[in-house]
Design a protein around this motif. Structure first.
Motif, PDB file in Angstrom:
ATOM      1  N   GLY B  36       0.846  -1.186   0.000  1.00 40.48           N
ATOM      2  CA  GLY B  36       0.000   0.000   0.000  1.00 40.48           C
ATOM      3  C   GLY B  36       0.876   1.228   0.000  1.00 40.48           C
ATOM      4  O   GLY B  36       2.032   1.169   0.407  1.00 40.48           O
ATOM      5  N   ALA B  40      -0.467   4.338   4.372  1.00 36.32           N
ATOM      6  CA  ALA B  40      -1.694   3.559   4.220  1.00 36.32           C
ATOM      7  C   ALA B  40      -2.104   2.893   5.534  1.00 36.32           C
ATOM      8  O   ALA B  40      -3.266   2.532   5.721  1.00 36.32           O
ATOM      9  CB  ALA B  40      -1.515   2.497   3.135  1.00 36.32           C
ATOM     10  N   LYS B  42       0.121   0.380   7.101  1.00 34.08           N
ATOM     11  CA  LYS B  42       0.713  -0.956   7.176  1.00 34.08           C
ATOM     12  C   LYS B  42       1.483  -1.161   8.484  1.00 34.08           C
ATOM     13  O   LYS B  42       1.277  -2.143   9.192  1.00 34.08           O
ATOM     14  CB  LYS B  42       1.660  -1.174   5.975  1.00 34.08           C
ATOM     15  CG  LYS B  42       0.991  -0.920   4.630  1.00 34.08           C
ATOM     16  CD  LYS B  42       1.962  -1.099   3.475  1.00 34.08           C
ATOM     17  CE  LYS B  42       3.109  -0.109   3.447  1.00 34.08           C
ATOM     18  NZ  LYS B  42       2.759   1.289   3.179  1.00 34.08           N
ATOM     19  N   PHE B 225      -3.546  -2.274   1.007  1.00 31.44           N
ATOM     20  CA  PHE B 225      -4.117  -1.222   1.837  1.00 31.44           C
ATOM     21  C   PHE B 225      -4.113   0.098   1.098  1.00 31.44           C
ATOM     22  O   PHE B 225      -3.199   0.384   0.336  1.00 31.44           O
ATOM     23  CB  PHE B 225      -3.240  -1.012   3.086  1.00 31.44           C
ATOM     24  CG  PHE B 225      -3.592  -1.887   4.238  1.00 31.44           C
ATOM     25  CD1 PHE B 225      -4.000  -3.184   4.052  1.00 31.44           C
ATOM     26  CD2 PHE B 225      -3.501  -1.383   5.532  1.00 31.44           C
ATOM     27  CE1 PHE B 225      -4.303  -3.979   5.137  1.00 31.44           C
ATOM     28  CE2 PHE B 225      -3.788  -2.174   6.615  1.00 31.44           C
ATOM     29  CZ  PHE B 225      -4.192  -3.461   6.423  1.00 31.44           C
ATOM     30  N   ASP B 226      -5.103   0.928   1.376  1.00 32.18           N
ATOM     31  CA  ASP B 226      -5.049   2.320   0.952  1.00 32.18           C
ATOM     32  C   ASP B 226      -5.872   3.137   1.942  1.00 32.18           C
ATOM     33  O   ASP B 226      -7.014   2.782   2.245  1.00 32.18           O
ATOM     34  CB  ASP B 226      -5.606   2.468  -0.468  1.00 32.18           C
ATOM     35  CG  ASP B 226      -5.200   3.798  -1.079  1.00 32.18           C
ATOM     36  OD1 ASP B 226      -4.266   4.436  -0.554  1.00 32.18           O
ATOM     37  OD2 ASP B 226      -5.818   4.196  -2.082  1.00 32.18           O
ATOM     38  N   TYR B 227      -5.285   4.194   2.448  1.00 30.90           N
ATOM     39  CA  TYR B 227      -5.969   5.035   3.435  1.00 30.90           C
ATOM     40  C   TYR B 227      -6.649   4.230   4.536  1.00 30.90           C
ATOM     41  O   TYR B 227      -7.810   4.460   4.856  1.00 30.90           O
ATOM     42  CB  TYR B 227      -6.995   5.951   2.747  1.00 30.90           C
ATOM     43  CG  TYR B 227      -6.349   6.959   1.850  1.00 30.90           C
ATOM     44  CD1 TYR B 227      -5.578   7.994   2.388  1.00 30.90           C
ATOM     45  CD2 TYR B 227      -6.477   6.873   0.464  1.00 30.90           C
ATOM     46  CE1 TYR B 227      -4.957   8.924   1.561  1.00 30.90           C
ATOM     47  CE2 TYR B 227      -5.863   7.804  -0.364  1.00 30.90           C
ATOM     48  CZ  TYR B 227      -5.104   8.817   0.195  1.00 30.90           C
ATOM     49  OH  TYR B 227      -4.494   9.735  -0.613  1.00 30.90           O
ATOM     50  N   LYS B 230      -8.678  -1.977   3.529  1.00 24.82           N
ATOM     51  CA  LYS B 230      -8.211  -3.047   2.661  1.00 24.82           C
ATOM     52  C   LYS B 230      -8.940  -2.911   1.339  1.00 24.82           C
ATOM     53  O   LYS B 230     -10.171  -2.892   1.312  1.00 24.82           O
ATOM     54  CB  LYS B 230      -8.499  -4.404   3.292  1.00 24.82           C
ATOM     55  CG  LYS B 230      -7.896  -5.558   2.516  1.00 24.82           C
ATOM     56  CD  LYS B 230      -8.131  -6.873   3.213  1.00 24.82           C
ATOM     57  CE  LYS B 230      -9.394  -7.523   2.682  1.00 24.82           C
ATOM     58  NZ  LYS B 230      -9.542  -8.917   3.141  1.00 24.82           N
ATOM     59  N   ALA B 248      -5.016   2.895  -7.093  1.00 21.67           N
ATOM     60  CA  ALA B 248      -4.525   3.401  -5.813  1.00 21.67           C
ATOM     61  C   ALA B 248      -3.029   3.300  -5.669  1.00 21.67           C
ATOM     62  O   ALA B 248      -2.412   4.114  -5.013  1.00 21.67           O
ATOM     63  CB  ALA B 248      -5.184   2.633  -4.667  1.00 21.67           C
ATOM     64  N   TYR B 249      -2.448   2.321  -6.283  1.00 18.12           N
ATOM     65  CA  TYR B 249      -1.084   2.037  -5.896  1.00 18.12           C
ATOM     66  C   TYR B 249      -0.143   1.798  -7.058  1.00 18.12           C
ATOM     67  O   TYR B 249       0.795   2.548  -7.290  1.00 18.12           O
ATOM     68  CB  TYR B 249      -1.089   0.817  -4.972  1.00 18.12           C
ATOM     69  CG  TYR B 249       0.233   0.574  -4.323  1.00 18.12           C
ATOM     70  CD1 TYR B 249       0.637   1.335  -3.240  1.00 18.12           C
ATOM     71  CD2 TYR B 249       1.077  -0.410  -4.803  1.00 18.12           C
ATOM     72  CE1 TYR B 249       1.864   1.123  -2.646  1.00 18.12           C
ATOM     73  CE2 TYR B 249       2.305  -0.633  -4.207  1.00 18.12           C
ATOM     74  CZ  TYR B 249       2.685   0.133  -3.130  1.00 18.12           C
ATOM     75  OH  TYR B 249       3.892  -0.089  -2.549  1.00 18.12           O
TER      76      TYR B 249
END
Ligand SMILES: Nc1ncnc2c1ncn2[C@@H]1O[C@H](COP(=O)(O)OP(=O)(O)OP(=O)(O)O)[C@@H](O)[C@H]1O
Ligand SMILES: [Mg+2]
Lengths: 319, 254
Positions: B36, B40, B42, B225-227, B230, B248-249
């Motif tokens: 992420g 994010a 992690k 992950f983002d913000y 999941k 997103a990534y």
């Protein structure tokens, strides 16, 4: 990969004292043993005080040097030992030797009471709480009847070993020398044991230590209690030597002096701490000639040491 | 039953929702990754798993056993070890002493038996040293055992963190960006080492990593992950093809 033997397991445990150092240590010991035969009563008296500080500084070093905790009230545990012996021998007719385990237990208890709640918090809190504890113990000693109030206790029983009564300066010199050697042995043994390493882990990186499975509160508490026990035993012997104790022997200044010995020589390392302790005991005597300027000269001397040897006179190689 | 099971995990700092209802699981013997963008969440997730952060809600199970809210040392003792994103070695101590620290929770002798030099205490010390040496050898830095940890090269410091974590004989090991700061050669060695950890010791691996090549190479499953949410969970192929992930990534990488 189980715990089975491996060719690599050959790495031996390091000896308690390195070979190269052993010779120096033995030479120093020989001098220490011979000292009362050459020195007059005054010198022997000062040397006895130096040995007392060696024990106290080694004890505090476990707390400050190993576990990295700042204890500003260490003299309180010294007082716990001295008063335990004082009260039990003078008021209850205890044999001196029996007062030592009682004092150790009392120091453990006091250590838990002060340490258990405080050591959960950030390290800085310990400095404040121990400062308060040191003063409280002294004030209690000043105000209770059983501790003899401000004038303290007198008539503390002198210890006997196999019918031989410790009386003279030399006798106590050897008693303190034995205690100091015991303290060195204890510190060497613990320093390179599982718990000793745990103290260093916690001192160097508390989070990493917790992350690798060390209970930091328990490790700190054990260091604090072990320091307390050593100070209390020193207190027992101190009371027996003086036969009279008063609250003024256990002031904040006393705590600071012990801490100074630990920091001066180089925290964490036993030879450095021993050297620092001896300096702290000798400096006031050496500077007697300075008369009223003594505190000033002492301060300047200490400042100079701190400036030119910021890690102590004989620093820990670990840095 | 999965070895590690995270359900509806929530964490916030003030108003900032760092983790929002995170659920995923790691099977025993797997090598999984957590990816992420920066920030994010992690590392925060790792901190929850290892007891450094107390989650606001949700549950974490290790081998079926709830570990939510336990202190870090208890969690390590239960078989979950970690490394840190910014290396956290005991720099002033020897390499061997660092590796030996992992054995602390697998040994029991205390102050009194050390003072008495009890034979059982001496034997335990031997065992701790031997285990430390064995794990140094496993990661390939046994010849540096008696140097100070702070004096090791960066790559070797990362290896030492691995050895230290492995020395606690975990069930699962969490690696936070183990390849950060390594050169291409060292990254290749790391891929090899991660595989050996799983294949030779049976330890399950969950890693956080920004290096997509490495992640795709070693992982059997990837959680994205983002913000704090999941957004994907699956095989490298599935994740790579997921439009949400690309947006997103992966889209922002390279
Ligand atoms: N102790 C804390 N207090 C306040 N905010 C925090 C704390 N720890 C993490 N955060 C915030 O939580 C968010 C997630 O951080 P985290 O370190 O988990 O991200 P990450 O995914 O590991 O990022 P990176 O890839 O850069 O390592 C960030 O916005 C961070 O600022
Ligand atoms: Mg991170």
């Amino acid at each position: 990969m189980s715990d089975g033997a491996s060719t690599l397991s050959a790495a031996p445990q390091p000896p308690l004292v390195r070979r190269s150092f052993l010779l120096w240590a033995l030479a120093a010991l020989a001098c220490a043993l011979a000292l009362p035969h050459f020195a007059n009563a005054y010198v022997t008296e000062v040397a006895t005080t130096a040995l007392l500080y060696v024990v106290l500084c080694l004890g505090l070093n476990i707390v400050v040097g190993y576990a990295g905790l700042l204890d500003l009230g260490y003299a309180a545990f010294f007082a716990v030992g001295a008063y335990t012996t004082g009260i039990l021998t003078s008021e209850f007719g205890f044999n001196f030797w029996l007062t030592i385990p009682v004092a150790m237990a009392a120091a453990c208890l006091a250590g838990i009471i002060i340490g258990a709640p405080t050591l959960r918090l950030r390290s800085d809190y310990l400095a404040i709480v121990t400062l308060g504890f040191g003063e409280i113990v002294r004030i209690i000693a000043r105000n209770l009847d059983i501790t003899g109030g401000a004038s303290g206790l007198v008539g503390i029983e002198r210890p006997e070993i196999l019918g031989f009564k410790l009386m003279q300066v030399q006798h106590f010199y050897y008693a303190f020398l034995a205690l100091a050697l015991l303290a060195v042995f204890v510190c060497l043994s613990v320093e390179r044991s599982r718990m000793g390493r745990a103290w260093f882990y916690v001192r160097y990186d508390e989070d990493a230590a917790a992350g690798i499975g060390i209970n930091r509160v328990s490790a700190k508490l054990q260091a604090y209690m072990m320091g307390a026990v050593i100070a209390s035993v020193a207190g027992c012997l101190y009371a027996a030597k003086m036969t009279a104790i008063s609250p003024e022997s256990f002031t904040f200044n006393q705590s600071l002096l012990i801490l100074l010995g630990v920091v001066l020589g180089g925290m964490g390392r036993i030879p450095g701490v021993v050297l620092g302790a001896i300096l702290v005991a000798l400096l006031p005597e050496v500077l007697r000639g300075a008369g009223t300027y003594r505190p000033l000269v002492t301060a300047v001397a200490l400042l100079a040491i701190m400036l030119f040897r910021p890690n102590g006179l004989w620093p820990d190689k670990r840095g | 039953m999965a070895l590690l099971e995270v359900r509806d995990l929530r964490l916030s700092f003030g108003g900032l929702k760092v983790l929002q209802d995170i659920s995923f699981s790691v099977e025993k013997g797997a090598i999984n990754s957590l990816i992420g963008p920066n920030g994010a969440g992690k590392t925060s997730l790792f901190n929850c798993l290892t007891g450094f952060y107390k989650p606001k809600g949700g549950s974490i199970r290790l081998g079926g056993r709830p570990i939510t809210g336990l202190p870090p040392h208890r969690i390590t003792a239960l078989g979950l070890a970690r490394t840190f994103q910014n290396i956290r070695l005991f720099k002033e101590m020897s390499v061997l002493e660092n590796a030996m620290s992992g054995q602390h929770c697998r040994s029991r002798h205390g102050i009194v038996s050390a003072i008495l030099h009890l034979p059982s205490q001496r034997r335990e010390e031997d065992r701790i040293r031997a285990a430390g040496m064995r794990w140094l050898d496993f990661v390939g830095i046994a010849e540096h055992a008696h140097r100070l940890a702070g004096g090791l090269s960066y790559g070797d410091q990362r290896r030492l963190e691995l050895a230290r974590a492995l020395a606690s004989t975990p069930e699962i090991i969490l690696l936070d960006e183990p390849a950060a700061g390594l050169n291409e050669r060292e990254k290749l060695d790391l891929v090899h080492l991660i595989r050996r950890i799983r294949d030779e010791t049976g330890v399950t691996v969950l890693l956080i990593e920004h290096d997509m090549g490495l992640v795709m190479q070693v992982s059997e499953k990837i959680v994205v992950f983002d913000y704090g949410q999941k957004i994907a969970d699956g095989t490298p192929e599935a994740v790579r093809a997921d439009p949400k992930v690309i947006e997103a990534y992966l889209g922002t990488e390279d």
